[in-house]
Design an enzyme around this catalytic site. Sequence first.
Site, PDB file in Angstrom:
ATOM      1  N   LYS A 145      -6.824 -12.474  -4.951  1.00 57.23           N
ATOM      2  CA  LYS A 145      -5.868 -12.889  -5.985  1.00 57.23           C
ATOM      3  C   LYS A 145      -6.013 -14.389  -6.295  1.00 57.23           C
ATOM      4  CE  LYS A 145      -4.245  -8.736  -6.476  1.00 57.23           C
ATOM      5  NZ  LYS A 145      -3.710  -7.927  -5.470  1.00 57.23           N
TER       6      LYS A 145
HETATM    7  C1  LIG Z   1      -2.895  -6.541  -5.346  1.00 57.87           C
HETATM    8  C2  LIG Z   1      -1.864  -5.808  -6.085  1.00 57.87           C
HETATM    9  C3  LIG Z   1      -0.756  -5.224  -5.446  1.00 57.87           C
HETATM   10  C4  LIG Z   1      -0.613  -5.137  -3.961  1.00 57.87           C
HETATM   11  O1  LIG Z   1      -0.651  -6.342  -3.346  1.00 57.87           O
HETATM   12  P1  LIG Z   1      -0.770  -6.431  -1.731  1.00 57.87           P
HETATM   13  O2  LIG Z   1      -0.396  -7.843  -1.461  1.00 57.87           O
HETATM   14  O3  LIG Z   1      -2.210  -6.128  -1.408  1.00 57.87           O
HETATM   15  O4  LIG Z   1       0.160  -5.450  -1.141  1.00 57.87           O
HETATM   16  C5  LIG Z   1       0.218  -4.627  -6.226  1.00 57.87           C
HETATM   17  N1  LIG Z   1       0.106  -4.578  -7.558  1.00 57.87           N
HETATM   18  C6  LIG Z   1      -0.951  -5.101  -8.212  1.00 57.87           C
HETATM   19  C7  LIG Z   1      -1.014  -5.021  -9.697  1.00 57.87           C
HETATM   20  C8  LIG Z   1      -1.975  -5.715  -7.488  1.00 57.87           C
HETATM   21  O5  LIG Z   1      -3.035  -6.215  -8.150  1.00 57.87           O
END
Ligand SMILES: *Cc1c(COP(=O)(O)O)cnc(C)c1O
Length: 382
Positions: free
Chosen positions: A184
Site C-alpha cells: 500500500k
Molecule cells: C488491502 C486492502 C484491504 C485489506 O487490508 P489488510 O490491511 O491487508 O487487511 C481491504 N480493502 C482493500 C480495497 C484493500 O486494497
Amino acid sequence: MNWRIPLSDVDFDDAELQAVTDVLKSKWLTMGAETQRFEQAFASFIGVKHAFAVSNATVALHLANAALGIGAGDEVLVPSLTFVATANAVKYTGATPVFVDITSKDDLSISPTAIEAAITPATKAITVMHYGGYLCDMEAINAIAGKHHLAVIEDAAHAPGTELNGKKAGTFSDAACFSFFSNKNLVTGEGGMIVTDRDDLADKIRLMRSHGMTTLTWDRHKGHAHSYDVVALGYNYRIDEIRSALGLTQLGKLPKNNERRREITNWYRAQLSEVDELTIPYLQRPGLSAAHLFPILLDSKIDRTAFIDQMKQRGIQTSIHYPPIHQFTYYRQQNGKNNKSLPLTESVGQREVTLPLYPTMSAEDVKQVVNAIKDSISSAHK
Ligand SMILES: *Cc1c(COP(=O)(O)O)cnc(C)c1O
C-alpha cells in the site's frame, strides 16, 4: 521471480531502521507511546477527530460494521470490484453483503445509481471503496445515504492522502478504514487504521479493539489503573509499537510519495495515449488521488492472459484489480440464485490490468513498461 520492474516496492531507508531500533531498545512492544503518536499524527493528517491503529484493514472494516450495530438480518451495499475483505467484514457480523455494480469503464468505483436501486428495507449501510486512490462520488452517495438513513463506511485502503476541495478521503463517512499492508502507499507490513468523527463510534471501537476491557496494559503500566472490567464483546485487534513506529515514519513520507505517484501516473497517461488497444480510467477525476494503482483496460480483441504472460517474459510484473467478489466460489454458494450479474464489474474484471506504480520508479522504468506494453499487445491479439 526476479522482476526487472515489480508491481510495487517499499520506500524504506535509515529512518525506518532507526524507528524500529528505538522501539526495540525501549523494550515496550505493545500499544503505547508510539501508537498514540501514530494515531494522533494520522488523525491530524486526515482531519478527523479519532484514529485507532489496528492489526490490519480487514479488522478495521469489521470494527466499522460492528460499531455501527450491523448484524444478522441487515444488508450492507458493497462493491464487488474490490478486495474480498470489503465484503468479508460484513459477513463477520452476520449481515449480508449485497453487491453493487461500478459506475462506468472510466469510474471503477461503486455506482450511486446502482446503490439507490439496490436499497431494501433491510439495508443499513453502504461501504464504498476509493478504487486506486480515486475518490468515489461521495456527494451523490452521501445524499442517497441521508435520504434513506443509511450509514456510510469508506474502505480507504487505497486512499491515504486522497483529497477533494481540501477534504481528505476518510472524512466523507461515519467511519473509514486504511491499510498499511506491504504493497500500500503507507507500509508497516501488516497494519491498519480506523478513523471517525463520531464520539459514540469511537467509544465502541476503543473497547472492541482490545477485548472490551475498560483499561489497557499501557494504562496500568503508567500507574493510571490497576484493574479492569469487561463491558462488551471485544477482540484483540491491536497493533504493536514496532509497526506504529514504522507507520509514523512512513506517514512523514506520504505526501511526497503520493506526489511522486501522481507524477508517474501522468507519465503513463501521456505515453499510453498513443496506444489504441487500451483505455485508461479516471483521466478527468477532480481532486487529488493518492494514485495507489495505475489500471488500464485492454480492448476485447486482446487476450489478457497472453498479455500478462508477455509482460512477465519482459520482466514486468502486473496484477488484476480485481477478480469480482460475487464470482468467487464462496460468494456464489452464499448468494445462490440471488447472485445478480453485474455487467460492468464483470467486464472490467476480465479486461483490467494493473501496471507497476511505486514512488521509487524512475522515468526510465516507466518508458520500459510502456515499450513492453506496445510489444506485448501486438503479440496478444486474439
Ligand atoms: C488491502 C486492502 C484491504 C485489506 O487490508 P489488510 O490491511 O491487508 O487487511 C481491504 N480493502 C482493500 C480495497 C484493500 O486494497
